[in-house]
Design a protein around this motif. Structure first.
Motif, PDB file in Angstrom:
ATOM      1  N   PHE A  67       0.820  -1.208   0.000  1.00 53.59           N
ATOM      2  CA  PHE A  67       0.000   0.000   0.000  1.00 53.59           C
ATOM      3  C   PHE A  67       0.854   1.258   0.000  1.00 53.59           C
ATOM      4  CE2 PHE A  67      -2.164  -3.448   2.076  1.00 53.59           C
ATOM      5  CZ  PHE A  67      -3.459  -3.391   1.593  1.00 53.59           C
ATOM      6  N   ARG A 115       0.521   3.752   1.937  1.00 54.26           N
ATOM      7  CA  ARG A 115       0.868   4.174   3.299  1.00 54.26           C
ATOM      8  C   ARG A 115       1.339   3.012   4.158  1.00 54.26           C
ATOM      9  NH1 ARG A 115      -3.737   5.836   5.195  1.00 54.26           N
ATOM     10  NH2 ARG A 115      -2.823   6.643   7.115  1.00 54.26           N
ATOM     11  N   ASN A 168       0.874   0.565   5.858  1.00 54.09           N
ATOM     12  CA  ASN A 168      -0.084  -0.217   6.659  1.00 54.09           C
ATOM     13  C   ASN A 168       0.548  -1.384   7.403  1.00 54.09           C
ATOM     14  OD1 ASN A 168      -1.860   1.556   5.558  1.00 54.09           O
ATOM     15  ND2 ASN A 168      -2.908   0.071   4.267  1.00 54.09           N
ATOM     16  N   LEU A 169       1.745  -1.174   7.921  1.00 53.05           N
ATOM     17  CA  LEU A 169       2.306  -2.190   8.816  1.00 53.05           C
ATOM     18  C   LEU A 169       1.497  -2.183  10.101  1.00 53.05           C
ATOM     19  CD1 LEU A 169       6.140  -1.683   8.367  1.00 53.05           C
ATOM     20  CD2 LEU A 169       4.736  -3.560   7.517  1.00 53.05           C
ATOM     21  N   PHE A 170       1.408  -3.340  10.764  1.00 57.18           N
ATOM     22  CA  PHE A 170       0.685  -3.405  12.024  1.00 57.18           C
ATOM     23  C   PHE A 170       1.523  -2.692  13.083  1.00 57.18           C
ATOM     24  CE2 PHE A 170      -0.702  -7.606  10.057  1.00 57.18           C
ATOM     25  CZ  PHE A 170      -1.749  -6.997   9.391  1.00 57.18           C
ATOM     26  N   GLY A 171       0.981  -1.605  13.614  1.00 62.91           N
ATOM     27  CA  GLY A 171       1.770  -0.717  14.454  1.00 62.91           C
ATOM     28  C   GLY A 171       2.189  -1.293  15.785  1.00 62.91           C
ATOM     29  N   HIS A 172       1.449  -2.294  16.272  1.00 64.86           N
ATOM     30  CA  HIS A 172       1.755  -2.842  17.594  1.00 64.86           C
ATOM     31  C   HIS A 172       2.674  -4.043  17.505  1.00 64.86           C
ATOM     32  CE1 HIS A 172      -1.344  -5.226  15.852  1.00 64.86           C
ATOM     33  NE2 HIS A 172      -1.432  -6.044  16.873  1.00 64.86           N
ATOM     34  N   MET A 173       3.138  -4.353  16.302  1.00 62.30           N
ATOM     35  CA  MET A 173       4.009  -5.517  16.135  1.00 62.30           C
ATOM     36  C   MET A 173       5.357  -5.080  15.577  1.00 62.30           C
ATOM     37  SD  MET A 173       1.522  -8.258  14.285  1.00 62.30           S
ATOM     38  CE  MET A 173      -0.069  -8.731  14.947  1.00 62.30           C
ATOM     39  N   ARG A 200      17.044  -5.289  11.480  1.00 62.19           N
ATOM     40  CA  ARG A 200      15.973  -4.509  12.095  1.00 62.19           C
ATOM     41  C   ARG A 200      14.729  -5.333  12.417  1.00 62.19           C
ATOM     42  NH1 ARG A 200      16.707   0.849  11.996  1.00 62.19           N
ATOM     43  NH2 ARG A 200      15.538   0.630  13.929  1.00 62.19           N
ATOM     44  N   GLY A 250      13.635  -6.544  15.103  1.00 64.74           N
ATOM     45  CA  GLY A 250      12.938  -6.218  16.341  1.00 64.74           C
ATOM     46  C   GLY A 250      12.372  -4.811  16.383  1.00 64.74           C
ATOM     47  N   TYR A 287       9.952  -1.633  15.784  1.00 71.92           N
ATOM     48  CA  TYR A 287       8.541  -1.337  15.538  1.00 71.92           C
ATOM     49  C   TYR A 287       8.445  -0.378  14.337  1.00 71.92           C
ATOM     50  CZ  TYR A 287       7.001  -3.521  19.841  1.00 71.92           C
ATOM     51  OH  TYR A 287       6.703  -4.437  20.810  1.00 71.92           O
ATOM     52  N   ALA A 325       7.085   2.410  13.905  1.00 72.94           N
ATOM     53  CA  ALA A 325       7.317   3.815  14.223  1.00 72.94           C
ATOM     54  C   ALA A 325       8.803   4.138  14.359  1.00 72.94           C
ATOM     55  CB  ALA A 325       6.581   4.199  15.498  1.00 72.94           C
ATOM     56  N   GLN A 326       9.620   3.104  14.506  1.00 69.80           N
ATOM     57  CA  GLN A 326      11.056   3.337  14.655  1.00 69.80           C
ATOM     58  C   GLN A 326      11.791   3.234  13.321  1.00 69.80           C
ATOM     59  OE1 GLN A 326      11.658   0.164  17.367  1.00 69.80           O
ATOM     60  NE2 GLN A 326      11.225   1.398  19.174  1.00 69.80           N
ATOM     61  N   ARG A 381       6.628  -8.578   4.181  1.00 69.29           N
ATOM     62  CA  ARG A 381       5.443  -9.184   4.784  1.00 69.29           C
ATOM     63  C   ARG A 381       4.560  -9.825   3.716  1.00 69.29           C
ATOM     64  NH1 ARG A 381       1.087  -5.454   7.903  1.00 69.29           N
ATOM     65  NH2 ARG A 381       0.896  -4.545   5.829  1.00 69.29           N
TER      66      ARG A 381
END
Ligand SMILES: Nc1ncnc2c1ncn2[C@@H]1O[C@H](COP(=O)(O)OP(=O)(O)OP(=O)(O)O)[C@@H](O)[C@H]1O
Ligand SMILES: [Mg+2]
Lengths: 323, 254
Positions: free
Chosen positions: B97, B99, B101-106, B143, B145, B147, B149-150, B163
């Protein structure tokens, strides 16, 4: 040109940049306000401590009395279990609300309308008198043969009635909180999960709900604290939680104020513990987000006064587990 | 043998009264890289989303690898297939996508192993080993590990590609994978896609990167207002566009 540059630099040129040590802006207003509040608080404290009618010795005497402890345990039990029921129902209703099936959506809406639209005390009384409404509760095929039947009087004990009353009511409120949480998650998350071949329920459980938690937890903490206090309502059903326990005691010794203080102390202890717990849960579900969980009230107070010195309390940035 | 990987026949799609796709017919051969170009709002994303049934089409047919997308033909009637079957079809089509759309909490690793474990039923240690290989392949082996956002935008998009690849898709759909990136990060994502194309992956790419389309694309399709205006060999379409609308568009982006 090059010479001028060299002159302006100190001899030990490659030193680390000098940290700014400026005198902070003076904030006399803060100190005046702080002083006034402390004076008023001291006066209040003195009056509370020296007025014999507060009966502090009686408070001490009953703070750990077995009846009170018993009530305390029941209050904790009720809070915990009714929140559990409330959250389970809330998640279910919120997911139903987003279902493609209009009948499922309507059922969820009806539940919320009914349970949010009537006072919880009225609901509690209904559950207490349920046996009058349905003396025998039968589970089975609707309009068909019954499979299991219970005698309402033996099954709906005061405890069950209270739990149903508080839990079912809470479910209606929790569903709105959960729904707001679900809607806060970016649509792209669901798209990505679908594109990977994940089905609706798995997407909900593995992708949407965990990210909705960040939005769901703070108001749920409030709800839990609210529930802790709402449990005192069930004293009207003669269920011996904390408030009813102290009422039983002062009914015999007429020391209402000290005993109400005993109850208040315990409520305050419990809400304090809950607030601390909430902070840690929020931090857990904030993982993966760049923004740190805001500091607690105590940390903030410390920070605002410590500008006097040059230090600032660093909030531990534990949200970045991954690094 | 010469069965196309994607075959679209007179695909129409409406949102309410707004007809967005007005009869799209095209074929993508196995191993082919097709680049979709066109002005904003021309229906490129919508068409891409129809291929993996994120949008239901109103008329026409789409086949992926010989299977009708979203329906089953019984006699002369179409039957909708179950959610489970739709999910199974989608699992074989990777999508990337704009944007990310990675799962932000994983973490990156958790993002990659989620579907292989939960959907494809892989053992966790096998999935993790494959995740490591995929992350090496997109140049992010260190990388695992982190997230989302990092990570920078370019890194996130490379994880998103890893993915999608983790499900071993037979077809990859890219919806403007570099449009949300800072210019200096575009190259690293295009490199990964170039390598993927060289490995023989069938790809449908919506992009404004004409350089990439010329170099990597086997076919370029120019869409406007819900129809295919012009398509063919990239060199031909770019150098001597036949249609006035293509000419007007290319004069703006080239
Ligand atoms: N879910 C939706 N509901 C209603 N209208 C939609 C929806 N998705 C897309 N549209 C409309 O369909 C048209 C085509 O949109 P689409 O996203 O396919 O264009 P696009 O070619 O991908 O454009 P862009 O280059 O801006 O991404 C637009 O007019 C858009 O408003
Ligand atoms: Mg688009």
């Amino acid at each position: 040109m090059a010479e001028a540059d060299q002159q302006s630099e100190p001899a030990s040129a490659p030193a680390a940049p000098v940290e700014i040590k400026a005198v902070p802006v003076r904030r006399p207003g803060r100190w005046v306000a702080g002083f006034l509040i402390i004076v008023v608080a001291a006066a209040l404290a003195k009056s509370v401590a020296t007025n014999p009618r507060f009966g502090w010795s009686t408070v001490g005497e009953y703070l750990f009395a077995p009846t009170v402890m018993d009530g305390l345990v029941k209050t904790i039990e009720l809070t915990f279990l009714s929140m559990l029921i409330g959250i389970a129902i809330g998640v279910l209703l919120a997911v139903m609300r987003l279902s493609p099936n209009p009948i499922v959506v309507a059922a969820s809406g009806f539940y919320i309308w009914l349970f949010r639209g009537t006072p919880v005390l009225v609901q509690l009384l209904f559950w207490a008198f349920i046996a009058a409404l349905y003396p025998v509760i039968t589970l089975g095929v609707p309009f068909g043969p019954g499979l299991l039947s219970f005698d309402a009087n033996t099954w709906i004990t005061p405890f069950v009635a209270v739990l149903l009353g508080l839990g079912l009511n809470e479910g209606a409120y929790m569903s709105e909180i959960v729904r707001a949480g679900l809607l806060s998650v970016d649509e792209g998350q669901e798209e990505a999960a679908k594109a990977l071949g994940m089905r609706r329920m798995m997407t909900m459980r593995r992708v949407i709900l965990p990210q909705a938690m960040r939005v769901i937890i703070p108001p749920t903490g409030n709800e839990t604290i609210g529930m802790l206090k709402t449990t005192s309502l069930v004293s009207v059903l003669a269920y011996t939680e904390l408030l009813y326990a102290v009422q039983l005691i002062y009914a015999t010794n007429y020391k209402q104020i000290p005993l109400l203080i005993v109850a208040s102390i315990w409520y305050l202890v419990l809400t304090t513990i809950l607030s601390i717990g909430q902070y840690f849960i929020e931090r857990h579900y904030g993982r993966g987000t760049a923004r740190a969980v805001p500091p607690t009230l105590l940390m903030r107070i410390w920070q605002s006064f410590s500008t006097w010195r040059h230090t600032k309390v660093d909030v531990p940035e534990q949200t970045r587990h991954g690094l | 043998m010469s069965e196309p990987m994607v075959k679209a026949e007179a695909v129409h799609k409406r949102f309410g009264r707004n007809e967005v796709l007005k009869g799209i017919t095209l074929e993508v051969a196995a191993g082919e890289v097709m680049c979709l170009l066109g002005p904003s709002g021309s229906g490129k994303s919508t068409f891409l989303r129809c291929i993996n049934h994120l949008e239901k089409i109103n008329s026409g047919r789409i086949w992926v690898d010989g299977n009708l997308v979203g329906y089953r033909q019984k006699g002369d009637r179409l039957h909708e297939i179950s959610e489970r079957d739709v999910a199974e079809e989608r699992a074989q089509i990777g999508m990337v996508f704009q944007r990310f759309n990675l799962f932000g909490h994983m973490t990156a690793e958790q993002n990659i192993i989620e579907a292989p474990i939960r959907v494809a039923g892989l053992k966790p240690d096998v999935a993790r080993a494959e995740a490591k290989l995929l992350m090496d392949r997109v140049g992010l082996g260190d990388r695992l590990g982190a997230y989302p956002a990092q990570l920078s935008g370019g890194q996130q998009q490379r994880v998103a590609i890893a993915r999608a690849l983790a499900m071993k898709p037979k077809l990859m759909l890219f919806d403007e994978p570099t449009s949300a990136l800072d210019p200096e990060l575009v190259g690293e994502v295009l490199d990964v896609m170039r390598a993927l194309a060289a490995d023989g992956m069938t790809m449908v790419v919506v992009t404004h990167e004409t350089g990439f389309a010329k170099e990597v694309g086997d076919t370029v399709v120019f869409m406007d207002d819900g129809v295919v205006v012009e398509s063919g060999d990239p060199a031909a379409v770019f150098n001597s566009p036949q249609h006035a609308r293509t000419q007007a568009f290319l004069s703006k982006v080239l």
